[in-house]
Design a protein around this motif. Sequence first.
Motif, PDB file in Angstrom:
ATOM      1  N   UNK A  88      38.576  53.642  71.997  1.00 27.60           N
ATOM      2  CA  UNK A  88      37.363  53.620  71.174  1.00 27.60           C
ATOM      3  C   UNK A  88      36.114  53.472  72.029  1.00 27.60           C
ATOM      4  N   UNK A  89      36.176  52.620  73.016  1.00 27.72           N
ATOM      5  CA  UNK A  89      35.001  52.428  73.889  1.00 27.72           C
ATOM      6  C   UNK A  89      34.667  53.707  74.643  1.00 27.72           C
ATOM      7  N   UNK A  90      35.681  54.389  75.133  1.00 24.13           N
ATOM      8  CA  UNK A  90      35.447  55.657  75.844  1.00 24.13           C
ATOM      9  C   UNK A  90      34.898  56.717  74.894  1.00 24.13           C
ATOM     10  N   UNK A 134      31.305  56.074  74.350  1.00 21.55           N
ATOM     11  CA  UNK A 134      30.541  56.520  75.522  1.00 21.55           C
ATOM     12  C   UNK A 134      30.320  58.031  75.488  1.00 21.55           C
ATOM     13  N   UNK A 135      31.358  58.767  75.158  1.00 19.18           N
ATOM     14  CA  UNK A 135      31.266  60.224  75.121  1.00 19.18           C
ATOM     15  C   UNK A 135      30.239  60.685  74.099  1.00 19.18           C
ATOM     16  N   UNK A 136      30.251  60.035  72.940  1.00 19.23           N
ATOM     17  CA  UNK A 136      29.365  60.469  71.852  1.00 19.23           C
ATOM     18  C   UNK A 136      27.956  59.886  71.936  1.00 19.23           C
ATOM     19  N   UNK A 143      27.251  53.965  67.027  1.00 20.48           N
ATOM     20  CA  UNK A 143      26.734  54.552  65.784  1.00 20.48           C
ATOM     21  C   UNK A 143      27.243  55.982  65.639  1.00 20.48           C
ATOM     22  N   UNK A 144      27.173  56.737  66.724  1.00 20.25           N
ATOM     23  CA  UNK A 144      27.651  58.112  66.696  1.00 20.25           C
ATOM     24  C   UNK A 144      29.169  58.157  66.496  1.00 20.25           C
ATOM     25  N   UNK A 145      29.889  57.216  67.111  1.00 18.06           N
ATOM     26  CA  UNK A 145      31.337  57.157  66.933  1.00 18.06           C
ATOM     27  C   UNK A 145      31.687  56.833  65.489  1.00 18.06           C
ATOM     28  N   UNK A 146      30.976  55.907  64.895  1.00 16.42           N
ATOM     29  CA  UNK A 146      31.208  55.545  63.499  1.00 16.42           C
ATOM     30  C   UNK A 146      31.048  56.765  62.598  1.00 16.42           C
ATOM     31  N   UNK A 164      41.934  62.428  70.565  1.00 13.47           N
ATOM     32  CA  UNK A 164      41.601  63.851  70.689  1.00 13.47           C
ATOM     33  C   UNK A 164      40.241  64.043  71.346  1.00 13.47           C
ATOM     34  N   UNK A 165      39.273  63.251  70.937  1.00 12.37           N
ATOM     35  CA  UNK A 165      37.928  63.340  71.508  1.00 12.37           C
ATOM     36  C   UNK A 165      37.945  63.021  72.999  1.00 12.37           C
ATOM     37  N   UNK A 166      38.616  61.951  73.370  1.00 15.11           N
ATOM     38  CA  UNK A 166      38.682  61.548  74.777  1.00 15.11           C
ATOM     39  C   UNK A 166      39.420  62.596  75.599  1.00 15.11           C
ATOM     40  N   UNK A 167      40.502  63.115  75.062  1.00 17.50           N
ATOM     41  CA  UNK A 167      41.271  64.126  75.797  1.00 17.50           C
ATOM     42  C   UNK A 167      40.472  65.410  75.989  1.00 17.50           C
TER      43      UNK A 167
END
Length: 66
Positions: free
Chosen positions: A10-12, A15-17, A21-24, A54-57
Amino acid sequence: MDTSVRVQTLRRAADILGGPVQLRRYLNVSTICLAAWMTGVDNMPTQVFLKAVDLVMEDVTPKKPL
């Protein structure tokens, strides 16, 4: 500090997004749920975890040249 694979994922993803807030928004979950999951207070549903994976990969998978 919880450093489980789920929390790290989740933390990664955040960071990507660009932040939690964007992750939520990406995961379509409440602020309270995301905060509980990111701190390890509560376990997230598997479906949410897999969406974050999936997002991290996608971010770490090398892109093939055209």
